[in-house]
Scaffold this active site. Structure first.
Site, PDB file in Angstrom:
ATOM      1  N   THR A 159       0.863  -1.184   0.000  1.00 25.76           N
ATOM      2  CA  THR A 159       0.000   0.000   0.000  1.00 25.76           C
ATOM      3  C   THR A 159       0.900   1.234   0.000  1.00 25.76           C
ATOM      4  O   THR A 159       1.358   1.669  -1.046  1.00 25.76           O
ATOM      5  CB  THR A 159      -0.973  -0.010   1.203  1.00 25.76           C
ATOM      6  OG1 THR A 159      -0.239  -0.261   2.405  1.00 25.76           O
ATOM      7  CG2 THR A 159      -2.026  -1.085   1.025  1.00 25.76           C
ATOM      8  N   LYS A 185       3.877  -6.989   3.930  1.00 27.17           N
ATOM      9  CA  LYS A 185       3.618  -5.584   3.650  1.00 27.17           C
ATOM     10  C   LYS A 185       3.335  -4.889   4.962  1.00 27.17           C
ATOM     11  O   LYS A 185       2.808  -5.477   5.916  1.00 27.17           O
ATOM     12  CB  LYS A 185       2.454  -5.396   2.668  1.00 27.17           C
ATOM     13  CG  LYS A 185       1.078  -5.813   3.161  1.00 27.17           C
ATOM     14  CD  LYS A 185       0.322  -4.844   4.015  1.00 27.17           C
ATOM     15  CE  LYS A 185       0.254  -3.465   3.407  1.00 27.17           C
ATOM     16  NZ  LYS A 185      -0.488  -2.525   4.338  1.00 27.17           N
ATOM     17  N   THR A 196       0.661  -4.295  12.592  1.00 30.17           N
ATOM     18  CA  THR A 196      -0.254  -4.045  11.487  1.00 30.17           C
ATOM     19  C   THR A 196       0.439  -4.354  10.188  1.00 30.17           C
ATOM     20  O   THR A 196       1.257  -3.584   9.716  1.00 30.17           O
ATOM     21  CB  THR A 196      -0.716  -2.589  11.489  1.00 30.17           C
ATOM     22  OG1 THR A 196      -1.294  -2.340  12.753  1.00 30.17           O
ATOM     23  CG2 THR A 196      -1.740  -2.349  10.419  1.00 30.17           C
ATOM     24  N   GLU A 282       6.279   4.660   7.482  1.00 33.96           N
ATOM     25  CA  GLU A 282       5.896   5.813   6.662  1.00 33.96           C
ATOM     26  C   GLU A 282       6.689   7.060   7.041  1.00 33.96           C
ATOM     27  O   GLU A 282       6.652   7.513   8.188  1.00 33.96           O
ATOM     28  CB  GLU A 282       4.394   6.069   6.806  1.00 33.96           C
ATOM     29  CG  GLU A 282       3.557   5.000   6.127  1.00 33.96           C
ATOM     30  CD  GLU A 282       2.074   5.145   6.395  1.00 33.96           C
ATOM     31  OE1 GLU A 282       1.287   4.563   5.621  1.00 33.96           O
ATOM     32  OE2 GLU A 282       1.690   5.826   7.356  1.00 33.96           O
ATOM     33  N   ASN A 410      -0.242  10.348   5.706  1.00 34.27           N
ATOM     34  CA  ASN A 410      -1.529   9.951   6.293  1.00 34.27           C
ATOM     35  C   ASN A 410      -2.578  11.032   6.158  1.00 34.27           C
ATOM     36  O   ASN A 410      -3.782  10.743   6.185  1.00 34.27           O
ATOM     37  CB  ASN A 410      -1.316   9.564   7.755  1.00 34.27           C
ATOM     38  CG  ASN A 410      -0.679   8.198   7.871  1.00 34.27           C
ATOM     39  OD1 ASN A 410      -1.356   7.195   7.741  1.00 34.27           O
ATOM     40  ND2 ASN A 410       0.628   8.157   8.070  1.00 34.27           N
TER      41      ASN A 410
END
Length: 415
Positions: A159, A185, A196, A282, A410
């Site tokens: 993603t 991932k 997660t 991220e 985000n």
């Protein structure tokens, strides 16, 4: 992993989930995403011993409910996964997840209960099941072995990930070569329990379903359950392993030396994937490792280590290469663990060297320039020792720094 047994694992280059005997894979662009691969399929030649661990969130995606039901007997032959849509918190999430299994089973000429399903992406948006239905015949017709198939299926589950995450290794079990390979991932919403992420592991080891489940559960704790990017746990977390049994080793059906060797290699694979997730957090620019020693129990050591690695203030200090050790003690203080602050020592380590910044719970004079140099590296370790008599428990967790880029990613996630 037992350090004395690391030598058992031989890492393999340029291979992935189809390297273990008995597996093929395929990927395609179904149109869930605008352009990128978004549906992947891993298929075994025959039903496999299969095990999985899942998110512990009360809010769970449709794929979690369906896969749990299908794996009650710990047997499966295929797993289909889509990215770009979490298939969570929608009116027909379970129905659509089951439909993915039914369509895949029909194309493969197997039973729907032999198919596991996973999804990842935006929560609360209905899954475009029609697009996946059209894509499945192509997936099945293009199943193959080799690096291209491995790379594509690793790409199809991404993603916001910036890097592919796949590893493979081999071990010897009673003279037989056994391979274990995995893809994963995860980049944001990373925190136990179960962390997660999605991870799919294949092996050609012959091992009973019960022991495979036991091994996977045990190795998940010090690997995928010991990473944190941002403190958020998702609805779709899944770590699944399929064992084809085609390596020719004697069936592992009890906790013997072969079981321990297999578990050691499985933990090595999971740890390698977990560290790739933490590194690819991220917006992250640094991998943060926190080692805590000197606790009464591993649970206490883990709680302290994870509290430090999950602290936003510690993460931002790492971004600025600021040796603000006070934030570390603060994070330890609210971890819910009783310890003596006056017995704490904190050291920063990297390939640029090491430096002690706190002893006996108070600051010591140190070279700020050297500390900045150490913290400016891409991999930094926070080593914490609690000098408690007769307390030897230790735990290591993995995380990353927090940057402005995390907020941007985000803030624009659905754009």
């Amino acid at each position: 992993m037992y350090e004395s047994e690391v030598w058992l694992v031989e890492w393999l280059e340029d291979v992935g989930v189809t390297a273990p005997r008995g597996f093929r894979a395929a990927s395609t662009h179904a149109g869930i995403k605008k352009r990128k691969l978004d549906v992947g399929l891993i298929v075994a030649d025959a039903p496999c011993s299969t095990a999985a661990v899942y998110t512990t969130s009360v809010v769970q995606a449709g794929c979690i409910h369906v896969t749990k039901a299908h794996l009650k007997n710990n047997v499966a032959q295929a797993v289909i996964v889509n990215s770009g849509n979490a298939n969570a918190c929608t009116p027909h999430a379970q129905r659509d997840a089951l439909r993915m299994c039914q369509l895949t089973a029909l194309a493969l000429k197997i039973q729907p209960e032999e198919v596991a399903v996973a999804s990842t992406g935006v929560i609360g948006v209905p899954l475009p099941i029609g697009k996946i239905e059209k894509a499945i015949p192509k997936l099945v017709s293009t199943l193959e072995m080799g690096l291209d198939a491995d790379t594509d299926v690793a790409t199809s589950i991404m993603t916001t990930d910036l890097i592919q995450k796949q590893v493979a290794c081999q071990i010897q079990l009673a003279g037989k070569e056994v391979l274990i390979a995995g893809i994963a991932k995860g980049s944001g919403m990373i925190h136990p329990n179960m962390a997660t992420m999605l991870s799919f592991i294949t092996t050609d080891a012959a091992i009973s379903p019960d022991l495979l489940q036991q091994a996977l559960k045990e190795v998940t704790e010090p690997t995928f359950n010991s990473i944190s990017v941002d403190g958020d746990t998702s609805t779709n977390d899944m770590n699944l392993i399929m064992a084809s049994g085609q390596a020719g080793n004697k069936l592992i059906d009890k906790e013997n030396d072969d079981y321990e060797r297999f578990k050691t290699a499985l933990q090595a694979v999971c740890l390698a994937l977990a560290k790739k997730i933490a590194t690819d957090g991220e917006g992250a620019t640094k991998l943060m490792t926190c080692v805590v020693t000197g606790c009464q129990t591993e649970a206490e050591a883990k709680a302290l280590s994870m509290s430090v690695n999950a602290s936003s203030l510690v993460k931002t200090a790492m971004t600025g290469a600021d040796a603000n050790w006070g934030r570390i003690l603060c994070a330890m203080g609210y971890a819910g663990v009783e310890f003596d602050p006056a017995a704490v020592e904190v050291m920063f380590q990297s390939k640029a060297g090491e430096i002690t910044v706190c002893q006996d719970g108070v600051g010591v004079r140190f070279d700020e320039t050297k500390a900045t140099r150490i913290l400016s590296e891409k991999e930094v370790t926070i080593a914490i020792q609690i000098k408690t008599p007769d307390a030897t428990a230790t735990w290591t967790t993995y995380g990353c720094n927090l940057t402005n880029e995390y907020v941007r990613i985000n803030g624009e996630y659905r754009s």
